[in-house]
Design a protein around this motif. Structure first.
Motif, PDB file in Angstrom:
ATOM      1  N   LEU A  71       0.808  -1.223   0.000  1.00  0.00           N
ATOM      2  CA  LEU A  71       0.000   0.000   0.000  1.00  0.00           C
ATOM      3  C   LEU A  71       0.838   1.270   0.000  1.00  0.00           C
ATOM      4  CD1 LEU A  71      -2.687  -1.081   2.624  1.00  0.00           C
ATOM      5  CD2 LEU A  71      -2.858  -1.149   0.125  1.00  0.00           C
ATOM      6  N   GLN A  72       2.114   1.150   0.297  1.00  0.00           N
ATOM      7  CA  GLN A  72       2.980   2.330   0.403  1.00  0.00           C
ATOM      8  C   GLN A  72       3.216   2.941  -0.975  1.00  0.00           C
ATOM      9  OE1 GLN A  72       3.865   3.770   3.097  1.00  0.00           O
ATOM     10  NE2 GLN A  72       3.559   2.198   4.637  1.00  0.00           N
ATOM     11  N   PRO A  73       2.925   4.230  -1.139  1.00  0.00           N
ATOM     12  CA  PRO A  73       3.236   4.888  -2.410  1.00  0.00           C
ATOM     13  C   PRO A  73       4.742   4.888  -2.701  1.00  0.00           C
ATOM     14  CG  PRO A  73       1.661   6.180  -1.181  1.00  0.00           C
ATOM     15  CD  PRO A  73       2.164   5.104  -0.254  1.00  0.00           C
ATOM     16  N   ILE A  74       5.542   5.023  -1.657  1.00  0.00           N
ATOM     17  CA  ILE A  74       6.998   4.965  -1.792  1.00  0.00           C
ATOM     18  C   ILE A  74       7.502   3.981  -0.754  1.00  0.00           C
ATOM     19  CG2 ILE A  74       9.160   6.263  -1.667  1.00  0.00           C
ATOM     20  CD1 ILE A  74       7.403   8.758  -2.317  1.00  0.00           C
ATOM     21  N   LEU A  75       8.207   2.968  -1.214  1.00  0.00           N
ATOM     22  CA  LEU A  75       8.698   1.912  -0.336  1.00  0.00           C
ATOM     23  C   LEU A  75      10.221   1.910  -0.361  1.00  0.00           C
ATOM     24  CD1 LEU A  75       7.792  -0.428   1.517  1.00  0.00           C
ATOM     25  CD2 LEU A  75       7.977  -1.921  -0.485  1.00  0.00           C
ATOM     26  N   LEU A  76      10.827   2.131   0.805  1.00  0.00           N
ATOM     27  CA  LEU A  76      12.274   2.149   0.939  1.00  0.00           C
ATOM     28  C   LEU A  76      12.753   0.776   1.366  1.00  0.00           C
ATOM     29  CD1 LEU A  76      11.136   5.106   1.641  1.00  0.00           C
ATOM     30  CD2 LEU A  76      13.350   5.476   2.686  1.00  0.00           C
ATOM     31  N   GLY A  77      13.721   0.215   0.646  1.00  0.00           N
ATOM     32  CA  GLY A  77      14.239  -1.101   0.995  1.00  0.00           C
ATOM     33  C   GLY A  77      15.574  -1.377   0.337  1.00  0.00           C
ATOM     34  N   THR A  78      16.163  -2.498   0.708  1.00  0.00           N
ATOM     35  CA  THR A  78      17.464  -2.888   0.162  1.00  0.00           C
ATOM     36  C   THR A  78      17.354  -3.991  -0.887  1.00  0.00           C
ATOM     37  OG1 THR A  78      17.802  -4.448   1.972  1.00  0.00           O
ATOM     38  CG2 THR A  78      18.741  -2.236   2.259  1.00  0.00           C
ATOM     39  N   ALA A  79      16.168  -4.485  -1.118  1.00  0.00           N
ATOM     40  CA  ALA A  79      15.951  -5.571  -2.090  1.00  0.00           C
ATOM     41  C   ALA A  79      14.828  -5.160  -3.037  1.00  0.00           C
ATOM     42  CB  ALA A  79      15.586  -6.860  -1.361  1.00  0.00           C
ATOM     43  N   PRO A  80      14.743  -5.763  -4.204  1.00  0.00           N
ATOM     44  CA  PRO A  80      13.652  -5.446  -5.133  1.00  0.00           C
ATOM     45  C   PRO A  80      12.289  -5.638  -4.471  1.00  0.00           C
ATOM     46  CG  PRO A  80      15.314  -6.771  -6.237  1.00  0.00           C
ATOM     47  CD  PRO A  80      15.680  -6.748  -4.775  1.00  0.00           C
ATOM     48  N   ALA A  81      11.401  -4.679  -4.689  1.00  0.00           N
ATOM     49  CA  ALA A  81      10.065  -4.741  -4.084  1.00  0.00           C
ATOM     50  C   ALA A  81       9.244  -5.862  -4.705  1.00  0.00           C
ATOM     51  CB  ALA A  81       9.349  -3.403  -4.229  1.00  0.00           C
ATOM     52  N   GLY A  82       9.372  -6.049  -6.008  1.00  0.00           N
ATOM     53  CA  GLY A  82       8.686  -7.149  -6.668  1.00  0.00           C
ATOM     54  C   GLY A  82       7.178  -7.073  -6.668  1.00  0.00           C
ATOM     55  N   ASP A  83       6.624  -5.877  -6.543  1.00  0.00           N
ATOM     56  CA  ASP A  83       5.160  -5.783  -6.493  1.00  0.00           C
ATOM     57  C   ASP A  83       4.589  -4.884  -7.593  1.00  0.00           C
ATOM     58  OD1 ASP A  83       5.951  -3.328  -5.527  1.00  0.00           O
ATOM     59  OD2 ASP A  83       4.823  -3.433  -3.661  1.00  0.00           O
ATOM     60  N   GLY A  84       5.284  -4.812  -8.718  1.00  0.00           N
ATOM     61  CA  GLY A  84       4.757  -4.098  -9.868  1.00  0.00           C
ATOM     62  C   GLY A  84       4.795  -2.586  -9.776  1.00  0.00           C
ATOM     63  N   ARG A  85       5.725  -2.026  -9.067  1.00  0.00           N
ATOM     64  CA  ARG A  85       5.836  -0.571  -8.955  1.00  0.00           C
ATOM     65  C   ARG A  85       6.241   0.033 -10.295  1.00  0.00           C
ATOM     66  NH1 ARG A  85       5.543   1.375  -3.783  1.00  0.00           N
ATOM     67  NH2 ARG A  85       4.962  -0.327  -2.407  1.00  0.00           N
ATOM     68  N   GLU A  86       5.706   1.205 -10.562  1.00  0.00           N
ATOM     69  CA  GLU A  86       5.970   1.850 -11.851  1.00  0.00           C
ATOM     70  C   GLU A  86       7.353   2.489 -11.936  1.00  0.00           C
ATOM     71  OE1 GLU A  86       1.599   1.610 -11.295  1.00  0.00           O
ATOM     72  OE2 GLU A  86       3.203   2.345 -10.020  1.00  0.00           O
ATOM     73  N   ALA A  87       7.902   2.881 -10.793  1.00  0.00           N
ATOM     74  CA  ALA A  87       9.182   3.591 -10.798  1.00  0.00           C
ATOM     75  C   ALA A  87      10.113   3.020  -9.746  1.00  0.00           C
ATOM     76  CB  ALA A  87       8.954   5.078 -10.553  1.00  0.00           C
TER      77      ALA A  87
END
Length: 152
Positions: free
Chosen positions: A71-87
């Motif tokens: 649900l996070q518009p911007i997700l900060l992490g060290t690994a690929p989010a893998g959830d279809g983010r556009e950017a």
């Protein structure tokens, strides 16, 4: 292959550029993955983003690993989010695989122009990604504003 924008930071701070680019992406309805290499550094950036800007320019975001990551518009992490983010935005030398450029409408690689190792790493990323067919644009702020300096 998608488009990769390389941002050579020499005047603006990382958090200012993240705030600017991510705000514009969210305004377009895009979800953004902000990928770093160090959890402590992402914690710091998370705190900076909460404090920056006015109430009207609040930038909703969160650190990866929570129950509401998707649900996070911007997700900060060290690994690929893998959830279809556009950017996707890579900071502090975070790696971007060539195939990831196809999966995003926009990829930004932000690097510290005052750090020779960061500059060298970004050059390697440019060579790898353009060699794989990605369209890349190099942006520099050496004149006090962002200027397109190169395009593949």
């Amino acid at each position: 292959m998608g488009q990769v924008n390389f941002y050579h930071l020499t005047r603006s701070s990382l958090e200012e550029v993240v705030l600017n680019l991510a705000s514009r992406a969210v305004e377009q309805g895009w979800k953004v993955e902000l990928r770093g290499t160090d959890s402590a550094r992402l914690d710091w950036l998370d705190q900076r983003l909460w404090l920056m800007g006015s109430e009207a320019s609040f930038l909703p975001h969160g650190l990866a690993g929570g129950p509401h990551d998707a649900l996070q518009p911007i997700l900060l992490g060290t690994a690929p989010a893998g959830d279809g983010r556009e950017a996707m935005m890579a900071v502090d030398g975070a790696e971007v695989a060539a195939e990831e450029t196809d999966a995003h409408k926009r990829v930004w690689i932000l690097f510290d122009g005052n750090d020779p190792q960061a500059v060298q790493h970004a050059r390697g990323q440019w060579k790898t990604l353009t060699g794989a067919g990605a369209k890349a644009i190099y942006w520099s702020e050496e004149g006090g504003r962002w200027e397109k300096k190169a395009e593949s």
